[in-house]
Design an enzyme around this catalytic site. Sequence first.
Site, PDB file in Angstrom:
ATOM      1  N   TYR A   1      13.301 -17.699  17.564  1.00  0.00           N
ATOM      2  CA  TYR A   1      13.567 -17.258  18.937  1.00  0.00           C
ATOM      3  C   TYR A   1      14.387 -15.976  18.943  1.00  0.00           C
ATOM      4  O   TYR A   1      14.196 -15.113  19.806  1.00  0.00           O
ATOM      5  CB  TYR A   1      14.303 -18.358  19.697  1.00  0.00           C
ATOM      6  CG  TYR A   1      14.494 -18.040  21.171  1.00  0.00           C
ATOM      7  CD1 TYR A   1      13.516 -18.385  22.102  1.00  0.00           C
ATOM      8  CD2 TYR A   1      15.635 -17.383  21.623  1.00  0.00           C
ATOM      9  CE1 TYR A   1      13.667 -18.089  23.437  1.00  0.00           C
ATOM     10  CE2 TYR A   1      15.800 -17.074  22.965  1.00  0.00           C
ATOM     11  CZ  TYR A   1      14.819 -17.432  23.866  1.00  0.00           C
ATOM     12  OH  TYR A   1      14.976 -17.125  25.195  1.00  0.00           O
TER      13      TYR A   1
ATOM     14  N   ASP B   1       4.737   8.348  28.915  1.00  0.00           N
ATOM     15  CA  ASP B   1       3.810   7.218  28.813  1.00  0.00           C
ATOM     16  C   ASP B   1       3.041   7.457  27.517  1.00  0.00           C
ATOM     17  O   ASP B   1       2.106   8.257  27.475  1.00  0.00           O
ATOM     18  CB  ASP B   1       2.866   7.168  30.018  1.00  0.00           C
ATOM     19  CG  ASP B   1       1.848   6.034  29.918  1.00  0.00           C
ATOM     20  OD1 ASP B   1       1.728   5.416  28.842  1.00  0.00           O
ATOM     21  OD2 ASP B   1       1.152   5.786  30.914  1.00  0.00           O
TER      22      ASP B   1
ATOM     23  N   LYS C   1      -3.520  -0.109  23.361  1.00  0.00           N
ATOM     24  CA  LYS C   1      -4.417   1.041  23.192  1.00  0.00           C
ATOM     25  C   LYS C   1      -4.236   1.627  21.795  1.00  0.00           C
ATOM     26  O   LYS C   1      -4.782   1.113  20.827  1.00  0.00           O
ATOM     27  CB  LYS C   1      -4.164   2.088  24.273  1.00  0.00           C
ATOM     28  CG  LYS C   1      -4.720   1.722  25.643  1.00  0.00           C
ATOM     29  CD  LYS C   1      -3.808   0.814  26.421  1.00  0.00           C
ATOM     30  CE  LYS C   1      -4.169   0.693  27.889  1.00  0.00           C
ATOM     31  NZ  LYS C   1      -3.265  -0.240  28.614  1.00  0.00           N
TER      32      LYS C   1
ATOM     33  N   PHE D   1      -7.976  -2.646  42.991  1.00  0.00           N
ATOM     34  CA  PHE D   1      -9.204  -2.474  42.215  1.00  0.00           C
ATOM     35  C   PHE D   1      -9.470  -3.644  41.280  1.00  0.00           C
ATOM     36  O   PHE D   1     -10.610  -3.894  40.901  1.00  0.00           O
ATOM     37  CB  PHE D   1      -9.163  -1.156  41.421  1.00  0.00           C
ATOM     38  CG  PHE D   1      -8.044  -1.060  40.419  1.00  0.00           C
ATOM     39  CD1 PHE D   1      -8.247  -1.425  39.106  1.00  0.00           C
ATOM     40  CD2 PHE D   1      -6.789  -0.594  40.794  1.00  0.00           C
ATOM     41  CE1 PHE D   1      -7.228  -1.337  38.179  1.00  0.00           C
ATOM     42  CE2 PHE D   1      -5.763  -0.493  39.874  1.00  0.00           C
ATOM     43  CZ  PHE D   1      -5.974  -0.876  38.557  1.00  0.00           C
TER      44      PHE D   1
ATOM     45  N   PHE E   1      -0.629   7.079  37.528  1.00  0.00           N
ATOM     46  CA  PHE E   1      -1.403   5.965  37.002  1.00  0.00           C
ATOM     47  C   PHE E   1      -1.091   4.754  37.862  1.00  0.00           C
ATOM     48  O   PHE E   1       0.023   4.602  38.375  1.00  0.00           O
ATOM     49  CB  PHE E   1      -1.111   5.685  35.530  1.00  0.00           C
ATOM     50  CG  PHE E   1      -1.988   4.589  34.984  1.00  0.00           C
ATOM     51  CD1 PHE E   1      -3.352   4.794  34.870  1.00  0.00           C
ATOM     52  CD2 PHE E   1      -1.468   3.355  34.650  1.00  0.00           C
ATOM     53  CE1 PHE E   1      -4.189   3.780  34.426  1.00  0.00           C
ATOM     54  CE2 PHE E   1      -2.297   2.334  34.202  1.00  0.00           C
ATOM     55  CZ  PHE E   1      -3.661   2.543  34.085  1.00  0.00           C
ATOM     56  N   THR E   2      -2.036   3.871  38.001  1.00  0.00           N
ATOM     57  CA  THR E   2      -1.969   2.805  38.999  1.00  0.00           C
ATOM     58  C   THR E   2      -0.722   1.930  38.861  1.00  0.00           C
ATOM     59  O   THR E   2       0.072   1.811  39.796  1.00  0.00           O
ATOM     60  CB  THR E   2      -3.230   1.940  38.915  1.00  0.00           C
ATOM     61  OG1 THR E   2      -3.406   1.511  37.553  1.00  0.00           O
ATOM     62  CG2 THR E   2      -4.460   2.730  39.346  1.00  0.00           C
TER      63      THR E   2
ATOM     64  N   ARG F   1     -12.735   4.642  38.833  1.00  0.00           N
ATOM     65  CA  ARG F   1     -11.471   5.358  38.900  1.00  0.00           C
ATOM     66  C   ARG F   1     -11.596   6.406  40.002  1.00  0.00           C
ATOM     67  O   ARG F   1     -11.795   7.584  39.749  1.00  0.00           O
ATOM     68  CB  ARG F   1     -11.135   6.012  37.552  1.00  0.00           C
ATOM     69  CG  ARG F   1     -10.489   5.064  36.547  1.00  0.00           C
ATOM     70  CD  ARG F   1      -9.179   4.563  37.063  1.00  0.00           C
ATOM     71  NE  ARG F   1      -8.436   3.744  36.112  1.00  0.00           N
ATOM     72  CZ  ARG F   1      -7.803   2.640  36.453  1.00  0.00           C
ATOM     73  NH1 ARG F   1      -7.869   2.193  37.700  1.00  0.00           N
ATOM     74  NH2 ARG F   1      -7.088   1.964  35.582  1.00  0.00           N
TER      75      ARG F   1
END
Length: 466
Positions: A78, A221, A264, A455, A130-131, A388
């Site tokens: 943990y 980002d 990614k 979306f 970005f969303t 998009r």
Amino acid sequence: MPYPRPSRRSWAEPWKIKMVEPIRMTTPSERVAFIAEAGYNTFLLRSADVYIDLLTDSGTNAMSDRQWSGLMLGDEAYAGSKNFYNLCEAVSQYYGYKYLVPTHQGRGAEHILSQVMIHPGDVIPGNMYFTTTRLHQELAGGTFVDVIIDAAHDPANPHPFKGNVDLAKLQRVIQSTGPGKIPYVCIAGTVNMAGGQPQSMENMRAVRELCRQHNIPVVLDATRAVENCYFIQQREPGYESKKIAEILREYCSHTDGCTMSAKKDALVNIGGWLATNLLGLYEEARNLVVVYEGLHTYGGLAGRDMEAMARGIVESVEDDHIRTRIGQVEYLGNHLLDWGIPIVKPIGGHAVFLDAKGFYPHIPQAQYPAQTLACNIYVDSGVRTMERGAVSAGRDPKTGEEHFPKLELVRLTLPRRVYTQAHMDVVAESVLEVFEQREHARGLKMIYEPKYLRFFQARFETLNGI
């Protein structure tokens, strides 16, 4: 008679296949029923009903044998897992940040960053929204302001670095708002909503210098920063002989911290982090992660997931890997360009973006041409893509009016190390077929809209049929 020599030598993926997952092609009539059942939203399709899945590159990558073996070394303590320290070491070595807070994925890092740094009335400039990032900023009381160069809003513009910040725009925001109301400048590598378009190192340095003058932090980002660095290597003078790992360290050195969706670039199926060189930010984030994600040495992740991330970071900066990853995107994009199909140019890093306005100039944006195009591609071939455009852009949180961005795109997003060139041929031929039938397309009407990030879950009905 001998065959003519090819104009260039072929290349192949720097890996071989060890395991396969069967996929099934459905019939056209089945797909018509499936997309209707999904409310004409490709996010609501069942994976089993998809032939080639280009919805996203987020968590859909194939891990290597080294990463899979790392799962067996998971320390599921943990507190103080050894895998956490391996991850810290990898982030420090390749990204250059001193402090690390793991999170379950990128939006967990965005949430914590926004809660720590943003106060009501703040303004956050960035190189296109970005969303999830914008929503977290708004929920914390901030307002996003786009300061990307104008070329980014033109899909046909061939500018090699359409992700660049317009320094004059940024300066105007600083002057009008005051630096005290700007908690940080938000920079994305290979800007997703612009078509996977990169930022140059020169521009990043200039942004850093401008922000330093006003004592404003720069937060990256870093979700696809490795891909951004590949374009710097290929397009920016002075970097052609440098390794991707070198370029990445330099790129991140012009920032104070980053949010990361490791699903990614880092080649894993789950995970992310918030990393920084600012001790104050780190201490607040380390405290807040316990509230929302888990203890600061696991952040909502199993130890085995952190080990896979640490190993994925190392693999992600291998030049052979990134050259092949983007080479496959270019292979698909060049097919479409050869056929005169309208896409965002230059070809981006993680996806090929179709210009839905170029496909369907007769469909007004209020009838969602990009959403329509994504549905038509699925019906034709079982290939799942994503919108998009206006659907993703959502509504103004104050007025409730819909955003209608200049870019109305469909993203064909390639998972890393998953599909072959033959799959790309199938995709290209499907897009060509839909393009040739473009005059028959009709738009969509939204009939269900969730409050946030619509979306993902919105539902539509057809206007005179798809």
